[in-house]
Design an enzyme around this catalytic site. Structure first.
Site, PDB file in Angstrom:
ATOM      1  N   SER A   1     -69.277   5.141  -5.823  1.00  0.00           N
ATOM      2  CA  SER A   1     -69.838   5.726  -4.528  1.00  0.00           C
ATOM      3  C   SER A   1     -67.642   4.765  -3.774  1.00  0.00           C
ATOM      4  CB  SER A   1     -70.893   5.520  -4.455  1.00  0.00           C
ATOM      5  OG  SER A   1     -70.695   5.678  -2.616  1.00  0.00           O
TER       6      SER A   1
ATOM      7  N   ASP B   1     -76.197  15.584  -5.560  1.00  0.00           N
ATOM      8  CA  ASP B   1     -75.825  14.664  -4.482  1.00  0.00           C
ATOM      9  C   ASP B   1     -75.686  14.672  -2.952  1.00  0.00           C
ATOM     10  OD1 ASP B   1     -74.341  12.521  -3.037  1.00  0.00           O
ATOM     11  OD2 ASP B   1     -72.828  12.048  -4.307  1.00  0.00           O
TER      12      ASP B   1
ATOM     13  N   HIS C   1     -76.438  10.906  -5.196  1.00  0.00           N
ATOM     14  CA  HIS C   1     -76.025  10.423  -5.326  1.00  0.00           C
ATOM     15  C   HIS C   1     -76.360   8.408  -5.274  1.00  0.00           C
ATOM     16  CE1 HIS C   1     -72.135   8.582  -3.060  1.00  0.00           C
ATOM     17  NE2 HIS C   1     -72.908   7.471  -2.657  1.00  0.00           N
TER      18      HIS C   1
END
Length: 295
Positions: free
Chosen positions: A108, A243, A271
């Site tokens: 991320s 995601d 995610h």
């Protein structure tokens, strides 16, 4: 397993602050640096995940980014630094540990830091693994062509606003992080017992757990998407097929724009950090790209 018993944490002086660092495996083995996402202390890199990477012949390094865990924290709501400070901390950590080049794994926001490392300091990056991340900066003009977050997640954000827990209440913080995992997860069921264990450890190790929220106030840092074509290091892109924040098209874009990058879909992942159900795939791929092997 409690990794702290066998792998003591160290506080290192870097860029005028202290970063808490923990290592696994043989220090003489190739270094593999794990960079977490926004608001995430090193606890989210599961102990057993790190142990398995180390068993594959890597010197694994995880750390609390500034404002998380036992690293230096600043008053909530007033971070006196920008996103590039997190980049500088990663470079400074390698310097302090005497590591000329490392295999970099970023998830991320940590994937954004990893991309900047590969572009701005290519000699420091032996291989690059990008998990659940994007070539475009948050909300910036360089992601207009990338798919938006899911309608369901956008609705959730609109309804919940900026709700945060009572950070002094351990149980409330555990519930906050566990609920967040459910929000961002894909189709793989969330192991709530595991999430509660990790979230409890995050709270226990964090003198100022509210400070981690400072990451959401940072600028995006220097955009590097236009320079991704310069990356020559072996690159692996691991992206969840479910995601909701950065849909799979973000991973596809990274693989297109970084020459020779290998894209591996993680079926059902949202995610999040790769859940244990996907460790066999993720760990094997990370060990492969960091060994110089090519498919």
């Amino acid at each position: 397993m409690n990794a702290n018993q066998d792998h003591p944490e160290r506080l290192l002086d870097i860029n005028g602050i202290k970063l808490c660092v923990q290592t696994f495996g043989d220090p003489a083995a190739p270094a593999l640096l794990l960079i977490g996402g926004a608001e995430a202390s090193m606890d989210w890199w599961d102990d057993d995940f790190c142990e398995r990477l180390a068993a594959g012949g890597r010197h694994v390094i995880r750390y609390d980014t500034r404002d998380t865990g036992r690293s230096t924290t600043f008053p909530p709501g007033a971070p006196p630094y920008g996103n590039d400070a997190l980049f500088d901390d990663a470079v400074g950590l390698l310097d302090e540990l005497g590591i000329a080049a490392a295999h970099i794994v970023g998830v991320s926001m940590g994937g954004g830091i990893a991309q900047r490392l590969a572009v701005r300091h290519p000699g420091r990056v032996a291989s690059l693994t990008l998990i659940a991340t994007s070539p475009g900066g948050p909300g910036g003009p360089d992601r207009h062509d990338l798919p938006p977050m899911s309608a369901e997640l956008a609705k959730r954000f609109a309804e919940d606003g900026d709700q945060t827990p009572d950070w002094s209440d351990r149980e409330a913080v555990i519930a906050y992080y566990t609920d967040g995992e459910r929000t961002f997860a894909g189709t793989i069921p969330v192991d709530e017992e595991r999430m509660r264990r990790i979230a409890g450890r995050v709270w226990d190790r964090s003198p100022s757990p509210a400070s981690a929220q400072n990451h959401w106030q940072l600028d995006g840092g220097e955009p590097v998407r236009a320079r991704l074509g310069e990356i020559a290091t072996p690159t692996l892109v691991l992206h969840g097929t479910a995601d909701p924040l950065l849909p799979y098209g973000h991973g596809e874009a990274l693989a297109r724009e970084i020459p020779g990058a290998r894209l591996v879909p993680l079926e059902g992942m949202g995610h999040q950090m790769p859940p244990p159900e996907l460790w066999d795939i993720a760990i094997a791929e990370i060990l492969s790209v960091s060994s110089g092997e090519r498919p």
